[in-house]
Write a protein that holds these residues in place. Structure first.
Motif, PDB file in Angstrom:
ATOM      1  N   LEU A 198      -9.586  -0.982  -0.958  1.00  0.00           N
ATOM      2  CA  LEU A 198      -8.178  -0.825  -1.348  1.00  0.00           C
ATOM      3  C   LEU A 198      -7.866  -0.519  -2.770  1.00  0.00           C
ATOM      4  O   LEU A 198      -6.980   0.267  -3.352  1.00  0.00           O
ATOM      5  CB  LEU A 198      -7.392  -2.089  -0.740  1.00  0.00           C
ATOM      6  N   ILE A 199      -8.458  -1.455  -3.680  1.00  0.00           N
ATOM      7  CA  ILE A 199      -8.548  -1.397  -5.215  1.00  0.00           C
ATOM      8  C   ILE A 199      -9.030   0.226  -5.375  1.00  0.00           C
ATOM      9  O   ILE A 199      -8.307   0.825  -6.332  1.00  0.00           O
ATOM     10  CB  ILE A 199      -9.546  -2.368  -5.814  1.00  0.00           C
ATOM     11  N   HIS A 200     -10.306   0.320  -4.951  1.00  0.00           N
ATOM     12  CA  HIS A 200     -10.455   2.011  -5.403  1.00  0.00           C
ATOM     13  C   HIS A 200      -9.491   3.175  -4.706  1.00  0.00           C
ATOM     14  O   HIS A 200      -9.309   3.917  -5.566  1.00  0.00           O
ATOM     15  CB  HIS A 200     -12.022   2.315  -4.371  1.00  0.00           C
ATOM     16  N   GLU A 201      -8.975   2.854  -3.487  1.00  0.00           N
ATOM     17  CA  GLU A 201      -7.994   3.904  -3.253  1.00  0.00           C
ATOM     18  C   GLU A 201      -6.759   3.790  -4.178  1.00  0.00           C
ATOM     19  O   GLU A 201      -6.372   4.853  -4.490  1.00  0.00           O
ATOM     20  CB  GLU A 201      -7.542   3.391  -1.789  1.00  0.00           C
ATOM     21  N   SER A 218       5.504   4.987  -9.211  1.00  0.00           N
ATOM     22  CA  SER A 218       4.139   5.204  -8.602  1.00  0.00           C
ATOM     23  C   SER A 218       3.622   4.015  -7.695  1.00  0.00           C
ATOM     24  O   SER A 218       3.211   4.266  -6.652  1.00  0.00           O
ATOM     25  CB  SER A 218       3.183   5.597  -9.618  1.00  0.00           C
ATOM     26  N   VAL A 219       4.081   2.763  -8.453  1.00  0.00           N
ATOM     27  CA  VAL A 219       3.723   1.787  -7.681  1.00  0.00           C
ATOM     28  C   VAL A 219       4.317   1.627  -6.204  1.00  0.00           C
ATOM     29  O   VAL A 219       3.598   1.325  -5.170  1.00  0.00           O
ATOM     30  CB  VAL A 219       4.036   0.471  -8.659  1.00  0.00           C
ATOM     31  N   VAL A 220       5.653   1.826  -6.149  1.00  0.00           N
ATOM     32  CA  VAL A 220       6.130   1.981  -5.006  1.00  0.00           C
ATOM     33  C   VAL A 220       5.674   2.852  -3.929  1.00  0.00           C
ATOM     34  O   VAL A 220       5.850   2.501  -2.795  1.00  0.00           O
ATOM     35  CB  VAL A 220       7.907   2.066  -5.332  1.00  0.00           C
ATOM     36  N   GLU A 221       5.700   4.162  -4.478  1.00  0.00           N
ATOM     37  CA  GLU A 221       5.370   5.236  -3.603  1.00  0.00           C
ATOM     38  C   GLU A 221       3.705   4.857  -3.077  1.00  0.00           C
ATOM     39  O   GLU A 221       3.681   5.153  -1.909  1.00  0.00           O
ATOM     40  CB  GLU A 221       5.055   6.599  -4.330  1.00  0.00           C
ATOM     41  N   ILE A 222       2.823   4.378  -3.716  1.00  0.00           N
ATOM     42  CA  ILE A 222       1.673   4.146  -3.420  1.00  0.00           C
ATOM     43  C   ILE A 222       1.565   2.892  -2.527  1.00  0.00           C
ATOM     44  O   ILE A 222       0.796   3.081  -1.406  1.00  0.00           O
ATOM     45  CB  ILE A 222       0.709   3.722  -4.691  1.00  0.00           C
ATOM     46  N   GLY A 223       2.624   1.982  -2.552  1.00  0.00           N
ATOM     47  CA  GLY A 223       2.616   0.555  -1.619  1.00  0.00           C
ATOM     48  C   GLY A 223       3.204   1.421  -0.126  1.00  0.00           C
ATOM     49  O   GLY A 223       2.367   1.016   0.792  1.00  0.00           O
ATOM     50  N   ARG A 224       3.925   2.410  -0.392  1.00  0.00           N
ATOM     51  CA  ARG A 224       4.612   3.270   1.024  1.00  0.00           C
ATOM     52  C   ARG A 224       3.199   3.825   1.589  1.00  0.00           C
ATOM     53  O   ARG A 224       3.143   3.866   2.899  1.00  0.00           O
ATOM     54  CB  ARG A 224       5.741   3.873   0.794  1.00  0.00           C
ATOM     55  N   GLU A 225       2.710   4.472   0.692  1.00  0.00           N
ATOM     56  CA  GLU A 225       1.778   5.546   1.553  1.00  0.00           C
ATOM     57  C   GLU A 225       0.608   4.669   1.958  1.00  0.00           C
ATOM     58  O   GLU A 225       0.040   5.183   3.053  1.00  0.00           O
ATOM     59  CB  GLU A 225       1.203   6.297   0.196  1.00  0.00           C
ATOM     60  N   LEU A 226       0.315   3.549   1.352  1.00  0.00           N
ATOM     61  CA  LEU A 226      -1.001   2.685   2.019  1.00  0.00           C
ATOM     62  C   LEU A 226      -0.434   1.621   2.744  1.00  0.00           C
ATOM     63  O   LEU A 226      -1.454   0.701   3.333  1.00  0.00           O
ATOM     64  CB  LEU A 226      -1.935   2.351   0.679  1.00  0.00           C
ATOM     65  N   TYR A 227       0.869   1.532   3.060  1.00  0.00           N
ATOM     66  CA  TYR A 227       1.566   0.258   3.766  1.00  0.00           C
ATOM     67  C   TYR A 227       0.998  -1.049   3.262  1.00  0.00           C
ATOM     68  O   TYR A 227       0.590  -1.932   4.070  1.00  0.00           O
ATOM     69  CB  TYR A 227       0.933   0.484   5.280  1.00  0.00           C
ATOM     70  N   VAL A 228       1.198  -1.262   2.152  1.00  0.00           N
ATOM     71  CA  VAL A 228       1.024  -2.623   1.332  1.00  0.00           C
ATOM     72  C   VAL A 228       2.122  -2.864   0.805  1.00  0.00           C
ATOM     73  O   VAL A 228       2.810  -1.638   0.143  1.00  0.00           O
ATOM     74  CB  VAL A 228      -0.455  -2.683   0.563  1.00  0.00           C
ATOM     75  N   HIS A 230       4.467  -3.633  -2.864  1.00  0.00           N
ATOM     76  CA  HIS A 230       4.452  -3.064  -4.253  1.00  0.00           C
ATOM     77  C   HIS A 230       3.816  -4.078  -4.968  1.00  0.00           C
ATOM     78  O   HIS A 230       3.391  -4.022  -6.118  1.00  0.00           O
ATOM     79  CB  HIS A 230       5.543  -2.434  -4.630  1.00  0.00           C
ATOM     80  N   GLU A 231       4.038  -5.487  -4.425  1.00  0.00           N
ATOM     81  CA  GLU A 231       3.530  -6.522  -5.341  1.00  0.00           C
ATOM     82  C   GLU A 231       1.922  -6.414  -5.453  1.00  0.00           C
ATOM     83  O   GLU A 231       1.573  -6.801  -6.548  1.00  0.00           O
ATOM     84  CB  GLU A 231       4.103  -7.872  -4.831  1.00  0.00           C
ATOM     85  N   LYS A 232       1.483  -6.158  -4.270  1.00  0.00           N
ATOM     86  CA  LYS A 232       0.146  -5.946  -4.308  1.00  0.00           C
ATOM     87  C   LYS A 232      -0.444  -4.668  -5.255  1.00  0.00           C
ATOM     88  O   LYS A 232      -1.466  -5.023  -5.950  1.00  0.00           O
ATOM     89  CB  LYS A 232      -0.511  -5.816  -3.019  1.00  0.00           C
ATOM     90  N   VAL A 233       0.337  -3.849  -4.920  1.00  0.00           N
ATOM     91  CA  VAL A 233      -0.223  -2.584  -5.972  1.00  0.00           C
ATOM     92  C   VAL A 233      -0.131  -2.906  -7.332  1.00  0.00           C
ATOM     93  O   VAL A 233      -0.637  -2.614  -7.917  1.00  0.00           O
ATOM     94  CB  VAL A 233       0.595  -1.235  -5.415  1.00  0.00           C
ATOM     95  N   LEU A 234       0.878  -3.445  -7.544  1.00  0.00           N
ATOM     96  CA  LEU A 234       1.223  -3.931  -9.050  1.00  0.00           C
ATOM     97  C   LEU A 234       0.025  -4.787  -9.649  1.00  0.00           C
ATOM     98  O   LEU A 234      -0.201  -4.934 -10.581  1.00  0.00           O
ATOM     99  CB  LEU A 234       2.707  -4.574  -9.132  1.00  0.00           C
TER     100      LEU A 234
END
Length: 266
Positions: A198-201, A218-228, A230-234
């Motif tokens: 997931l970190i790699h993606e 981008s943080v929010v959009e990536i969260g939506r795209e990967l279904y995780v 946005h706190e984790k993406v951040l």
């Protein structure tokens, strides 16, 4: 009754030596002083290491900031804080040669164990190992005669040991960079909780963002795209920035509401 006895005597010094304080390297190193050994000023800190798995003890904000910069350096592989010069006969001899009295602990006649703020081990690209001794002091203290005398003892001792010694003040420590590192580094401590794939993606997606997009968007959009979340993406973004996988200008206050174009550095 105070919780801890801060008064020094020879018995206490012998006990500390027996405990192995000031000995070891990397995970095995034990600082001579910990935050429990000094009267609380509210500026002491216990900091989990991101490179070495142990707790570091800093006794001022300035020491904390210096530690954060040392640890973030790619060259520095080991940091030994509150490093003692246990050979007091040697420091006494140096003081005598320099023409002033060896420091003693307050309200005692017990000679002080002179402690260096940081003993650093660095490795360059060729693999060469070099040791540096660094004393951290506010510039305002460098006009105090007794402080200068203690520093001269340190300098002479490490010069005789063939170790590069220097004083670092707040003027050499970029406060904004240190504060940014402080905010980012927690993610490195807990990144093992996140799957490596997931970190790699997430990293790949960040690297392919529109330069005009805001970083936080981008943080929010990536969260939506990967279904995780946005706190984790951040958290992953913090990890990637702290570990120089994504190079954001950390000499300015961290701002994820700016565009990638403005935030990234070459």
């Amino acid at each position: 009754m105070p919780r801890y006895n801060y008064k020094w005597n020879e018995e206490k010094i012998r006990r500390y030596i027996k405990e192995g304080r000031g000995k070891g390297e990397f995970e095995q190193y034990q600082p001579w002083l910990t935050v429990r050994d000094v009267p609380s000023t509210g500026r002491v800190a216990r900091i989990p290491g991101t490179k070495i798995n142990r707790i570091y003890h800093t006794l001022s904000d300035l020491e904390r900031n210096a530690f954060l910069l040392f640890e973030w350096s790619d060259k520095i592989i080991d940091i030994r804080e509150q490093y003692p010069i246990l050979n007091r006969d040697k420091t006494a001899e140096i003081a005598d040669i320099l023409g002033f009295k060896h420091p003693v602990y307050p309200n005692t006649k017990t000679k002080t164990v002179v402690t260096l703020d940081f003993l650093l081990t660095a490795r360059d690209k060729s693999g060469k190992i070099t040791t540096y001794a660094r004393s951290i002091k506010p510039s305002s203290e460098l006009t105090d005669e007794r402080t200068i005398q203690k520093l001269l003892i340190e300098r002479q001792y490490f010069m005789q040991e063939g170790i590069n010694w220097a004083v670092i003040t707040e003027k050499e420590i970029p406060k904004v960079l240190a504060n940014n590192l402080y905010d980012l580094r927690d993610s490195s401590l807990y990144i093992s909780e996140i799957d490596q794939q997931l970190i790699h993606e997430i990293n790949e997606l960040f690297l392919n963002q529109n330069p005009e997009s805001k970083i936080i968007d981008s943080v929010v959009e990536i969260g939506r795209e990967l279904y995780v979340s946005h706190e984790k993406v951040l958290k992953v973004l913090h990890y990637l920035v702290y570990n120089k996988k994504i190079r954001i200008n950390l000499n300015e206050k961290l701002n994820f509401h700016q565009s990638w174009k403005k935030g990234l550095v070459d």
